[in-house]
Scaffold this motif. Structure first.
Motif, short mmCIF file in Angstrom:
data_model
loop_
_atom_site.label_atom_id
_atom_site.label_comp_id
_atom_site.label_asym_id
_atom_site.label_seq_id
_atom_site.Cartn_x
_atom_site.Cartn_y
_atom_site.Cartn_z
N GLY A 1 -7.34 3.10 -1.73
CA GLY A 1 -6.23 2.20 -1.44
C GLY A 1 -5.13 2.90 -0.67
N MET A 2 -4.26 2.09 -0.05
CA MET A 2 -3.19 2.70 0.73
C MET A 2 -1.88 1.95 0.56
SD MET A 2 -3.55 4.16 4.53
CE MET A 2 -2.41 5.37 5.14
N VAL A 3 -0.81 2.72 0.51
CA VAL A 3 0.54 2.16 0.44
C VAL A 3 1.32 2.75 1.61
CG1 VAL A 3 2.65 2.02 -0.94
CG2 VAL A 3 0.43 1.99 -2.08
N PHE A 4 2.05 1.87 2.31
CA PHE A 4 2.68 2.30 3.55
C PHE A 4 4.17 2.56 3.38
CE2 PHE A 4 -1.15 0.03 4.48
CZ PHE A 4 -1.75 0.79 5.48
N GLN A 5 4.74 3.03 4.49
CA GLN A 5 6.14 3.40 4.50
C GLN A 5 7.05 2.22 4.18
OE1 GLN A 5 6.99 5.35 8.13
NE2 GLN A 5 9.12 5.75 7.64
N LYS A 6 6.85 1.15 4.93
CA LYS A 6 7.67 -0.05 4.68
C LYS A 6 6.90 -0.97 3.77
CE LYS A 6 10.11 -2.56 7.47
NZ LYS A 6 10.43 -3.36 8.68
N PRO A 7 7.56 -1.47 2.71
CA PRO A 7 6.86 -2.44 1.87
C PRO A 7 6.39 -3.61 2.73
CG PRO A 7 9.04 -1.91 0.99
CD PRO A 7 8.95 -1.26 2.32
N ASN A 8 5.13 -3.98 2.63
CA ASN A 8 4.61 -5.04 3.49
C ASN A 8 3.85 -6.10 2.68
OD1 ASN A 8 2.59 -3.34 2.75
ND2 ASN A 8 1.65 -3.16 4.78
N PRO A 9 4.56 -6.77 1.75
CA PRO A 9 3.85 -7.82 1.01
C PRO A 9 3.40 -8.94 1.94
CG PRO A 9 6.21 -7.90 0.57
CD PRO A 9 5.97 -6.68 1.39
N PHE A 10 2.28 -9.58 1.60
CA PHE A 10 1.85 -10.74 2.39
C PHE A 10 2.87 -11.85 2.17
CE2 PHE A 10 -2.48 -9.11 0.87
CZ PHE A 10 -2.63 -8.27 1.96
N PRO A 11 3.02 -12.74 3.16
CA PRO A 11 3.96 -13.87 2.98
C PRO A 11 3.37 -14.90 2.04
CG PRO A 11 2.91 -13.99 5.14
CD PRO A 11 2.41 -12.73 4.48
N LYS A 12 3.08 -14.46 0.84
CA LYS A 12 2.47 -15.30 -0.18
C LYS A 12 3.18 -15.04 -1.49
CE LYS A 12 -2.29 -14.89 1.62
NZ LYS A 12 -2.96 -16.15 1.34
N SER A 13 2.73 -15.69 -2.54
CA SER A 13 3.36 -15.49 -3.84
C SER A 13 3.04 -14.10 -4.37
CB SER A 13 2.87 -16.54 -4.84
OG SER A 13 1.54 -16.25 -5.20
N ILE A 14 3.83 -13.68 -5.34
CA ILE A 14 3.61 -12.39 -5.99
C ILE A 14 2.18 -12.34 -6.53
CG2 ILE A 14 4.29 -10.97 -7.98
CD1 ILE A 14 7.18 -12.14 -7.51
N TYR A 15 1.78 -13.43 -7.18
CA TYR A 15 0.44 -13.51 -7.76
C TYR A 15 -0.63 -13.35 -6.68
CZ TYR A 15 -3.48 -15.33 -10.50
OH TYR A 15 -4.67 -15.47 -11.15
N ASP A 16 -0.48 -14.08 -5.59
CA ASP A 16 -1.51 -14.05 -4.55
C ASP A 16 -1.58 -12.71 -3.84
OD1 ASP A 16 -2.37 -16.58 -5.09
OD2 ASP A 16 -1.07 -17.55 -3.60
N ASN A 17 -0.42 -12.04 -3.74
CA ASN A 17 -0.42 -10.71 -3.14
C ASN A 17 -1.39 -9.80 -3.88
OD1 ASN A 17 1.51 -9.47 -0.95
ND2 ASN A 17 2.58 -11.26 -1.80
N ALA B 1 -3.74 -10.83 -6.16
CA ALA B 1 -5.05 -11.43 -6.37
C ALA B 1 -5.93 -11.37 -5.11
CB ALA B 1 -4.88 -12.89 -6.81
N TYR B 2 -5.31 -11.19 -3.96
CA TYR B 2 -6.04 -11.26 -2.70
C TYR B 2 -7.23 -10.30 -2.64
CZ TYR B 2 -6.90 -11.40 2.33
OH TYR B 2 -7.50 -11.53 3.54
N GLY B 3 -7.00 -9.04 -2.90
CA GLY B 3 -8.07 -8.04 -2.83
C GLY B 3 -9.20 -8.32 -3.81
N PRO B 4 -8.88 -8.48 -5.10
CA PRO B 4 -9.95 -8.79 -6.07
C PRO B 4 -10.76 -10.03 -5.69
CG PRO B 4 -7.92 -8.23 -7.20
CD PRO B 4 -7.59 -8.28 -5.74
N LYS B 5 -10.07 -11.04 -5.08
CA LYS B 5 -10.78 -12.26 -4.68
C LYS B 5 -11.79 -11.96 -3.59
CE LYS B 5 -7.42 -15.96 -5.31
NZ LYS B 5 -6.43 -16.68 -4.50
N ILE B 6 -11.35 -11.29 -2.52
CA ILE B 6 -12.29 -11.09 -1.41
C ILE B 6 -13.40 -10.12 -1.78
CG2 ILE B 6 -10.67 -11.72 0.43
CD1 ILE B 6 -10.55 -8.70 1.13
#
Lengths: 265, 243
Positions: free
Chosen positions: A101-117, A119-124
């Motif tokens: 996994g990777m975490v970047f310099q600037k926080p880059n949450p998806f423009p989605k809900s906290i939950y979906d942010n 849940a996205y990886g586990p779903k795909i």
């Protein structure tokens, strides 16, 4: 004095998670990494330090094949995770990035809900069969990201509405949601205030129990605070790699000494 | 201030000035302590009470410099978060200043005892060996300060080894005083004072040795192995003075 501290700091050197041999990276004609060899240990925070342009981020990005996405970038050498070559033709980079996994310099949450942010990886990756399972993964990940208590009552609010430090911890939660084995962090605190930085650093120390963490940082004090091993890069070379306490008290190479004491940029 | 810098200056020049300033205080302390040793020794030999009083008075200056070193070192630690050689510089100035301060105290104590001894008849043939011992320690201190400023680990190791000569001198003096005291009980009071002076000088040598070890750590990043031969055997001496 707490006598347990030296024990706690001790690194289990038997278990090599990532092994890189004779690594070279080129951007077009420019060589960014020159013959780097390094063994990164499991359950250890390894910090990469060095001046801008020294190749530390480039090298970090080799570890989950992020450099594949850059057309002019060529990577040579062997990169093994648990003894398996990650550049082997049979390896799917998308699967690899779930494991690394990777975490970047600037926080880059998806423009989605906290939950979906989260849940996205586990779903795909098909990690949850039921909603209940997915809920569980989301909660566990947010707890690992040390942000659960702050967001549990507003899981469906947009991730972008959180503060910078919370967004970064959300991104860490997102990165750990796919159960990676390695967590790469590229300047994860450079956009955060000192309190959020301290929270993320505390989190990094906790994450070490479950993951191998590799962090690139411009803050030498951060490297000193969070890592057990430090690698100093300069002009594409890995100049020195050793136990963090040793690097910061008695570095062996004069270039390391000059850099960490603020003599060369 | 001609601090020997092994490297190019810091990007933040003010950091260089901070480190040089604190090391300048160490050198100043070192000079005062050398003077104190020589002064105390000379005052003793000449039974010069005025000089002995001056040595006692000057110790306050050494103590004040030690405080200054600690304040400056704390400041550098807090503001600069020094690493590597810079960190070792800060750690060693703190220890070296503590060693120098202790040596100053021993010289001051010699000055006090000199005041008492001046009131008593001299014990024949005892001053020469004390003077030689004090001279040896003062030379060790001079060399270790040179080793510090020139970052010379070899010279520091040489100083460290020389402490055994001081220990041997002390052993000889210890036996000599026992003899004097056995010969004539009237020698007991002056010999007790003289013995404390000898012990003070021997302890000064230990502190100089500790400074030498700090210099070795500063230069190499490692403390020397504990293989230094210790020659002070008086802790095991019996009543006949033959350990």
């Amino acid at each position: 004095m707490n006598d347990m501290r030296p024990l706690e700091r001790m690194v289990n050197t038997d278990n090599i998670k990532i092994s890189a041999r004779n690594c070279h990276v080129f951007y077009g004609d420019t060589q960014a990494i020159k013959d780097v060899n390094v063994d990164i240990e499991d359950h250890t925070v390894t910090a990469f330090i060095g001046p801008s342009g020294c190749g530390k981020s480039t090298f970090l990005r080799c570890l989950n094949r992020m450099n594949d996405t850059i057309d002019i970038c060529r990577v040579k050498g062997t990169f093994l995770i648990d003894g398996a070559d990650i550049y082997d033709k049979s390896v799917d980079p998308v699967q690899l990035r779930a494991k690394v996994g990777m975490v970047f310099q600037k926080p880059n949450p998806f423009p989605k809900s906290i939950y979906d942010n989260v849940a996205y990886g586990p779903k795909i990756h098909g990690m949850a069969r039921t909603k209940a399972e997915l809920d569980e993964i989301v909660e566990r990940s947010l707890r690992r990201g040390a942000i659960w208590n702050e967001v549990k009552d507003r899981l469906h609010a947009p991730g972008t509405g959180l503060s910078g430090g919370q967004q970064q911890r959300l991104c860490i939660a997102r990165a750990v949601a796919t159960n990676p084995e390695v967590l790469l962090m590229d300047e994860p605190c450079s956009a955060l205030d000192p309190i959020a930085t301290a929270q993320v650093e505390e989190l990094i120390d906790e994450l070490r129990a479950q993951f191998t963490v590799v962090i690139v940082t411009h803050s030498m004090q951060q490297a000193a605070r969070v890592s057990q091993k430090t690698a100093f890069f300069h002009l594409g070379n890995l100049v020195e790699f050793g136990e963090t306490g040793q690097i910061f008290t008695s570095p062996q190479d004069p270039r390391t000494e000059s850099y960490i004491t603020g003599r060369i940029g | 201030m001609e601090t020997h810098m092994t490297q190019e200056p810091h990007i933040a020049r003010v950091f260089d000035r901070d480190l040089e300033a604190v090391q300048a205080i160490i050198m100043k302390m070192g000079g005062l302590v050398e003077d104190a040793i020589l002064g105390a020794s000379e005052a003793l030999t000449a039974r010069d009470e005025e000089l002995a009083a001056k040595v006692r008075k000057n110790d306050a200056q050494i103590d004040a410099l030690e405080d200054q070193v600690n304040t400056e070192a704390a400041r550098v630690l807090a503001l600069r978060a020094p690493a590597a050689g810079d960190l070792r510089t800060v750690l060693t100035v703190m220890k070296i200043s503590a060693n120098l301060e202790r040596i100053g105290d021993y010289a001051k104590n010699m000055g006090k005892r000199t005041g008492v001894l001046a009131q008593m008849p001299a014990v024949d043939g005892t001053d020469g060996s004390l003077r030689r011992m004090a001279k040896a320690v003062q030379l060790m201190l001079k060399d270790v300060l040179d080793a510090y400023i020139s970052r010379d680990a070899e010279l520091a190791e040489d100083v460290r080894q020389r402490d055994r000569e001081v220990d041997q001198m002390y052993n000889a003096i210890f036996r000599e005083y026992l003899t004097h005291m056995l010969e004539d009980p009237r020698n007991i009071t002056p010999c007790m004072h003289l013995h404390f002076i000898a012990k003070n000088i021997e302890r000064m040598g230990d502190h100089v040795t500790s400074i030498a070890e700090q210099v070795i750590y500063l230069v190499t990043g490692e403390f020397p192995d504990e293989d230094r031969p210790k020659e002070d055997s008086t802790s095991f001496a019996g009543v006949d003075g033959t350990p």
